[in-house]
Each structure stands twice: as structure tokens, then as C-alpha cells.
Design a protein around this motif. Sequence first.
Motif, PDB file in Angstrom:
ATOM      1  N   ALA A   1       0.836  -1.195   0.000  1.00  0.00           N
ATOM      2  CA  ALA A   1       0.000   0.000   0.000  1.00  0.00           C
ATOM      3  C   ALA A   1       0.871   1.244   0.000  1.00  0.00           C
ATOM      4  O   ALA A   1       1.972   1.255   0.555  1.00  0.00           O
ATOM      5  CB  ALA A   1      -0.912   0.005   1.219  1.00  0.00           C
TER       6      ALA A   1
ATOM      7  N   LEU B   1      -4.991   6.616  -2.265  1.00  0.00           N
ATOM      8  CA  LEU B   1      -4.265   5.447  -1.793  1.00  0.00           C
ATOM      9  C   LEU B   1      -4.248   4.379  -2.884  1.00  0.00           C
ATOM     10  O   LEU B   1      -5.209   4.224  -3.623  1.00  0.00           O
ATOM     11  CB  LEU B   1      -4.914   4.884  -0.535  1.00  0.00           C
ATOM     12  CG  LEU B   1      -5.101   5.850   0.637  1.00  0.00           C
ATOM     13  CD1 LEU B   1      -5.701   5.097   1.822  1.00  0.00           C
ATOM     14  CD2 LEU B   1      -3.802   6.512   1.016  1.00  0.00           C
TER      15      LEU B   1
ATOM     16  N   CYS C   1      -2.965   0.176  -3.675  1.00  0.00           N
ATOM     17  CA  CYS C   1      -2.570  -1.101  -3.092  1.00  0.00           C
ATOM     18  C   CYS C   1      -2.443  -2.112  -4.223  1.00  0.00           C
ATOM     19  O   CYS C   1      -3.382  -2.294  -4.997  1.00  0.00           O
ATOM     20  CB  CYS C   1      -3.604  -1.559  -2.073  1.00  0.00           C
ATOM     21  SG  CYS C   1      -3.260  -3.144  -1.312  1.00  0.00           S
TER      22      CYS C   1
ATOM     23  N   TRP D   1     -10.754  -1.410   1.604  1.00  0.00           N
ATOM     24  CA  TRP D   1      -9.952  -0.544   2.458  1.00  0.00           C
ATOM     25  C   TRP D   1     -10.605  -0.455   3.826  1.00  0.00           C
ATOM     26  O   TRP D   1     -11.817  -0.257   3.924  1.00  0.00           O
ATOM     27  CB  TRP D   1      -9.837   0.853   1.853  1.00  0.00           C
ATOM     28  CG  TRP D   1      -8.966   0.912   0.643  1.00  0.00           C
ATOM     29  CD1 TRP D   1      -9.367   0.842  -0.658  1.00  0.00           C
ATOM     30  CD2 TRP D   1      -7.540   1.052   0.616  1.00  0.00           C
ATOM     31  NE1 TRP D   1      -8.280   0.911  -1.497  1.00  0.00           N
ATOM     32  CE2 TRP D   1      -7.149   1.052  -0.737  1.00  0.00           C
ATOM     33  CE3 TRP D   1      -6.563   1.176   1.600  1.00  0.00           C
ATOM     34  CZ2 TRP D   1      -5.823   1.164  -1.123  1.00  0.00           C
ATOM     35  CZ3 TRP D   1      -5.249   1.295   1.212  1.00  0.00           C
ATOM     36  CH2 TRP D   1      -4.885   1.285  -0.143  1.00  0.00           C
ATOM     37  N   TYR D   2      -9.800  -0.586   4.845  1.00  0.00           N
ATOM     38  CA  TYR D   2     -10.219  -0.434   6.227  1.00  0.00           C
ATOM     39  C   TYR D   2      -9.357   0.656   6.848  1.00  0.00           C
ATOM     40  O   TYR D   2      -8.315   1.023   6.316  1.00  0.00           O
ATOM     41  CB  TYR D   2     -10.015  -1.739   7.000  1.00  0.00           C
ATOM     42  CG  TYR D   2     -10.935  -2.869   6.590  1.00  0.00           C
ATOM     43  CD1 TYR D   2     -10.776  -3.518   5.369  1.00  0.00           C
ATOM     44  CD2 TYR D   2     -11.959  -3.302   7.434  1.00  0.00           C
ATOM     45  CE1 TYR D   2     -11.609  -4.555   4.989  1.00  0.00           C
ATOM     46  CE2 TYR D   2     -12.793  -4.347   7.063  1.00  0.00           C
ATOM     47  CZ  TYR D   2     -12.612  -4.957   5.842  1.00  0.00           C
ATOM     48  OH  TYR D   2     -13.442  -5.977   5.480  1.00  0.00           O
ATOM     49  N   ARG D   3      -9.791   1.141   7.990  1.00  0.00           N
ATOM     50  CA  ARG D   3      -8.958   2.109   8.697  1.00  0.00           C
ATOM     51  C   ARG D   3      -9.085   1.897  10.203  1.00  0.00           C
ATOM     52  O   ARG D   3     -10.081   1.373  10.696  1.00  0.00           O
ATOM     53  CB  ARG D   3      -9.344   3.545   8.339  1.00  0.00           C
ATOM     54  CG  ARG D   3     -10.716   3.977   8.813  1.00  0.00           C
ATOM     55  CD  ARG D   3     -11.041   5.366   8.264  1.00  0.00           C
ATOM     56  NE  ARG D   3     -12.359   5.844   8.700  1.00  0.00           N
ATOM     57  CZ  ARG D   3     -12.934   6.945   8.248  1.00  0.00           C
ATOM     58  NH1 ARG D   3     -12.301   7.710   7.335  1.00  0.00           N
ATOM     59  NH2 ARG D   3     -14.123   7.313   8.696  1.00  0.00           N
TER      60      ARG D   3
ATOM     61  N   ILE E   1     -13.798   4.008  -4.261  1.00  0.00           N
ATOM     62  CA  ILE E   1     -12.920   2.853  -4.435  1.00  0.00           C
ATOM     63  C   ILE E   1     -12.979   2.411  -5.884  1.00  0.00           C
ATOM     64  O   ILE E   1     -14.040   2.443  -6.519  1.00  0.00           O
ATOM     65  CB  ILE E   1     -13.316   1.699  -3.481  1.00  0.00           C
ATOM     66  CG1 ILE E   1     -12.274   0.578  -3.531  1.00  0.00           C
ATOM     67  CG2 ILE E   1     -14.704   1.167  -3.798  1.00  0.00           C
ATOM     68  CD1 ILE E   1     -12.483  -0.494  -2.453  1.00  0.00           C
TER      69      ILE E   1
ATOM     70  N   LEU F   1      -8.104   4.029  -3.524  1.00  0.00           N
ATOM     71  CA  LEU F   1      -9.099   4.752  -2.736  1.00  0.00           C
ATOM     72  C   LEU F   1      -8.839   6.242  -2.944  1.00  0.00           C
ATOM     73  O   LEU F   1      -7.841   6.771  -2.461  1.00  0.00           O
ATOM     74  CB  LEU F   1      -9.019   4.393  -1.256  1.00  0.00           C
ATOM     75  CG  LEU F   1     -10.111   5.010  -0.390  1.00  0.00           C
ATOM     76  CD1 LEU F   1     -11.477   4.398  -0.750  1.00  0.00           C
ATOM     77  CD2 LEU F   1      -9.824   4.793   1.089  1.00  0.00           C
TER      78      LEU F   1
ATOM     79  N   TYR G   1      -4.691   3.390   7.285  1.00  0.00           N
ATOM     80  CA  TYR G   1      -5.543   2.733   6.297  1.00  0.00           C
ATOM     81  C   TYR G   1      -4.882   1.439   5.825  1.00  0.00           C
ATOM     82  O   TYR G   1      -3.699   1.425   5.471  1.00  0.00           O
ATOM     83  CB  TYR G   1      -5.794   3.666   5.120  1.00  0.00           C
ATOM     84  CG  TYR G   1      -6.780   4.762   5.448  1.00  0.00           C
ATOM     85  CD1 TYR G   1      -6.435   5.788   6.322  1.00  0.00           C
ATOM     86  CD2 TYR G   1      -8.065   4.765   4.908  1.00  0.00           C
ATOM     87  CE1 TYR G   1      -7.348   6.787   6.654  1.00  0.00           C
ATOM     88  CE2 TYR G   1      -8.974   5.761   5.215  1.00  0.00           C
ATOM     89  CZ  TYR G   1      -8.609   6.769   6.094  1.00  0.00           C
ATOM     90  OH  TYR G   1      -9.516   7.749   6.417  1.00  0.00           O
TER      91      TYR G   1
ATOM     92  N   CYS H   1      -5.278  -1.967   3.248  1.00  0.00           N
ATOM     93  CA  CYS H   1      -5.990  -2.634   2.172  1.00  0.00           C
ATOM     94  C   CYS H   1      -6.139  -4.116   2.530  1.00  0.00           C
ATOM     95  O   CYS H   1      -5.351  -4.669   3.298  1.00  0.00           O
ATOM     96  CB  CYS H   1      -5.303  -2.459   0.823  1.00  0.00           C
ATOM     97  SG  CYS H   1      -3.602  -2.995   0.744  1.00  0.00           S
TER      98      CYS H   1
ATOM     99  N   TRP I   1      -3.812  -8.916   4.431  1.00  0.00           N
ATOM    100  CA  TRP I   1      -3.835  -7.493   4.768  1.00  0.00           C
ATOM    101  C   TRP I   1      -2.558  -6.818   4.291  1.00  0.00           C
ATOM    102  O   TRP I   1      -1.475  -7.404   4.353  1.00  0.00           O
ATOM    103  CB  TRP I   1      -3.949  -7.301   6.274  1.00  0.00           C
ATOM    104  CG  TRP I   1      -5.266  -7.701   6.841  1.00  0.00           C
ATOM    105  CD1 TRP I   1      -5.614  -8.921   7.330  1.00  0.00           C
ATOM    106  CD2 TRP I   1      -6.423  -6.868   6.988  1.00  0.00           C
ATOM    107  NE1 TRP I   1      -6.920  -8.897   7.766  1.00  0.00           N
ATOM    108  CE2 TRP I   1      -7.434  -7.657   7.577  1.00  0.00           C
ATOM    109  CE3 TRP I   1      -6.703  -5.535   6.687  1.00  0.00           C
ATOM    110  CZ2 TRP I   1      -8.713  -7.153   7.859  1.00  0.00           C
ATOM    111  CZ3 TRP I   1      -7.959  -5.036   6.972  1.00  0.00           C
ATOM    112  CH2 TRP I   1      -8.944  -5.834   7.547  1.00  0.00           C
TER     113      TRP I   1
END
Length: 120
Positions: free
Chosen positions: A5, A19, A21, A35-37, A68, A79, A92, A94, A110
Motif C-alpha cells: 500500500a 491510496l 494497493c 480498504w479499512y482504517r 474505491i 481509494l 488505512y 488494504c 492485509w
Amino acid sequence: VQLQASGGGLVQAGGSLRLSCVASGRFLSINAMGWYRQAPGKQRELVALSTSSTNTSYADSVKGRFTISRDNAKNAVYLQMNSLKSEDTAVYFCHVGYRRILLGRYLEVWGQGTLVTVSS
């Protein structure tokens, strides 16, 4: 499979960041890309999910601001974050779901996380 990422950084409120990835390694197919944060002191949360090039979903807090997208030829997910707010500050991550063989077990991986800091 590994995820790389990039694109995080420091931006002023109202600004934008993108962003990226990229997945590498051995796999037959990539399914979900997301995508998570995780903000300090908070649990990791889903920001945006792409289950196909046309099927996406977003957390309510980012709808209308984040987009996204994915490039299946490059095994990449992006993102685009616009109108950033201080509450978007977080690491953040991915996340990718994939299979190594046809009808094989669904696996998940991840990325290492990239820090986004939004100053007010």
C-alpha cells in the motif's frame, strides 16, 4: 500473496489523497478488495469494499467523498479520498480476498497500513 500500500500522508482538511494497493504473488483470482482504517484508540472499520468492478459499498461516514476503484489487470485497488476531514485521520489498510486454485479455499491478506493525517 503480499499487498503493498502507498499514498498516505499529511493533508489539510478539505484536501484529497489517493491510496493505492497492489497485490503480488501466486493466486488464481482476486475477489473482494477493500480498504479499512483504524484510528488511535478505535477498532478497525471498513471504509470501502469492491466485490467486482461495478459492485462497491461504503461506510456511511465516507459516502460521497471517497471512491474505491480497482484495476484487475494490475491486481490493484485504489481509494480516492476527497473533502478529507480530521476524523478521517487513521492508518488505512488494504484487504484482499483471493483463491490460489479453482474452487480452492478463500484466503485473505492485509496490507501493511499507510498513515493518513488530516490537519484541521
